[in-house]
Motif scaffolding. Sequence first.
Motif, PDB file in Angstrom:
ATOM      1  N   TYR A   1       0.839  -1.187   0.000  1.00  0.00           N
ATOM      2  CA  TYR A   1       0.000   0.000   0.000  1.00  0.00           C
ATOM      3  C   TYR A   1       0.876   1.238   0.000  1.00  0.00           C
ATOM      4  CZ  TYR A   1       0.884   0.289   5.087  1.00  0.00           C
ATOM      5  OH  TYR A   1       1.477   0.364   6.318  1.00  0.00           O
ATOM      6  N   ILE A   2       0.300   2.341  -0.460  1.00  0.00           N
ATOM      7  CA  ILE A   2       0.902   3.667  -0.358  1.00  0.00           C
ATOM      8  C   ILE A   2      -0.003   4.485   0.548  1.00  0.00           C
ATOM      9  CG2 ILE A   2       1.674   5.723  -1.603  1.00  0.00           C
ATOM     10  CD1 ILE A   2       1.786   3.944  -4.146  1.00  0.00           C
ATOM     11  N   ILE A   3       0.567   5.126   1.544  1.00  0.00           N
ATOM     12  CA  ILE A   3      -0.204   5.964   2.445  1.00  0.00           C
ATOM     13  C   ILE A   3       0.161   7.419   2.202  1.00  0.00           C
ATOM     14  CG2 ILE A   3       1.464   5.564   4.337  1.00  0.00           C
ATOM     15  CD1 ILE A   3      -0.924   5.946   6.285  1.00  0.00           C
ATOM     16  N   TYR A   4      -0.871   8.223   1.895  1.00  0.00           N
ATOM     17  CA  TYR A   4      -0.671   9.639   1.617  1.00  0.00           C
ATOM     18  C   TYR A   4      -0.922  10.409   2.908  1.00  0.00           C
ATOM     19  CZ  TYR A   4      -1.343   7.518  -2.952  1.00  0.00           C
ATOM     20  OH  TYR A   4      -1.244   6.690  -4.045  1.00  0.00           O
ATOM     21  N   GLY A   5       0.070  10.356   3.786  1.00  0.00           N
ATOM     22  CA  GLY A   5      -0.029  11.012   5.078  1.00  0.00           C
ATOM     23  C   GLY A   5       0.946  12.163   5.179  1.00  0.00           C
ATOM     24  N   PRO A   6       1.243  12.629   6.397  1.00  0.00           N
ATOM     25  CA  PRO A   6       2.235  13.687   6.556  1.00  0.00           C
ATOM     26  C   PRO A   6       3.561  13.345   5.873  1.00  0.00           C
ATOM     27  CG  PRO A   6       1.083  13.299   8.615  1.00  0.00           C
ATOM     28  CD  PRO A   6       0.656  12.219   7.672  1.00  0.00           C
ATOM     29  N   ARG A   7       3.900  12.047   5.892  1.00  0.00           N
ATOM     30  CA  ARG A   7       5.011  11.544   5.106  1.00  0.00           C
ATOM     31  C   ARG A   7       4.482  10.425   4.227  1.00  0.00           C
ATOM     32  NH1 ARG A   7      10.780   8.826   7.101  1.00  0.00           N
ATOM     33  NH2 ARG A   7      11.934   9.308   5.191  1.00  0.00           N
ATOM     34  N   CYS A   8       4.547  10.619   2.922  1.00  0.00           N
ATOM     35  CA  CYS A   8       4.048   9.601   1.994  1.00  0.00           C
ATOM     36  C   CYS A   8       4.976   8.390   2.043  1.00  0.00           C
ATOM     37  CB  CYS A   8       3.987  10.161   0.581  1.00  0.00           C
ATOM     38  SG  CYS A   8       3.309   9.008  -0.627  1.00  0.00           S
ATOM     39  N   ALA A   9       4.407   7.217   2.288  1.00  0.00           N
ATOM     40  CA  ALA A   9       5.203   6.002   2.445  1.00  0.00           C
ATOM     41  C   ALA A   9       4.571   4.859   1.686  1.00  0.00           C
ATOM     42  CB  ALA A   9       5.344   5.645   3.923  1.00  0.00           C
ATOM     43  N   MET A  10       5.401   3.856   1.374  1.00  0.00           N
ATOM     44  CA  MET A  10       4.937   2.624   0.750  1.00  0.00           C
ATOM     45  C   MET A  10       5.449   1.444   1.568  1.00  0.00           C
ATOM     46  SD  MET A  10       5.867   0.886  -2.954  1.00  0.00           S
ATOM     47  CE  MET A  10       5.181   2.196  -3.961  1.00  0.00           C
TER      48      MET A  10
END
Length: 330
Positions: free
Chosen positions: A140-149
């Motif tokens: 998954y990719i999370i579009y949060g304060p820091r975009c992470a996979m």
Amino acid sequence: MTAETIQTDRIPPHLRPAMQALAEAGARLAAIIRRGGDLAQPVGTNADGDGQKALDVIADDLFCQTLAWAGVRWLASEEQEQAVALDPEGTLAVAIDPLDGSSNIDTNVSIGTIFSIYPAEATAEASFLRPARQQIGAGYIIYGPRCAMMVTFGDGVQHYALDPEDDAFRLVATRRQMPDCALEFAINASNYRHWPQPIRAYIDDCLAGSDGPREQNFNMRWIASLVAETHRILVRGGVFLYPSDARKGYEHGRLRMLYECAPIAFLIEQAGGGATDGRTAILEQGAPTLHQRTPFVFGSAEKVARIAAYHELPETEVSALFGHRGLFRA
């Protein structure tokens, strides 16, 4: 496709083009989310009757376009009624939820993309309607304060973060392991009255805290974004529950086996946790249809096993437990 959308040295060679495409689309989507605008505007419904937002459609188009040039023969999207044929010479089949948690767009809560990779077969049905354990990649990719996979290829969970300097995903950790235990559970408690008794009994025991049979105090979390819930649990442990319940349309759970539960289950097991439908491991099951729904329980292995044990109790015994411990009852 740009040359460096993701650091590839830990990615199996035959999956690198698809991962490059997923990373490129994810970086572009992250930029769209950062810019803002009327991304939460309703634009209709998807193939399963759920409301679509403008960003749902943007994300679906974006991933379809990038994966068309990445060796992907079949693409199944939560937003499309049928799987789409991309490259007849492709060797991979990708199932994707382009935008998870879209109900949270206008509140600026973390949203994400969930994907699953299988070997391509001659038909879309053969490629996707198979045991979930046959996945060869998921993440998954999370579009949060820091975009992470977060991604797995069957040998642990790798953690990447998006570098804002060049919009490329850089490796942060080669093997993310879930903590053994956290005194947190995630569930939508407003549906308590609709839950099956084993779920109510488990939650009652948690809510009883140090005075109850668990002899520990628990905290509850509920973000209503599967990616955000998963990321928190991978980082610090705990358990997530989205059971079936008595409401119309929820009898078989609400989350999709193919697009959400199977890839998350693959990640969680690779991080040392467990994932079931309440009783049976998700990875031992398969979706009979592209948009099949299922109950979903995942997190720290001990907690997931305990919830399964509640389901194995005779109904009369669970009823007795519920009658004694039903803390929501007057």
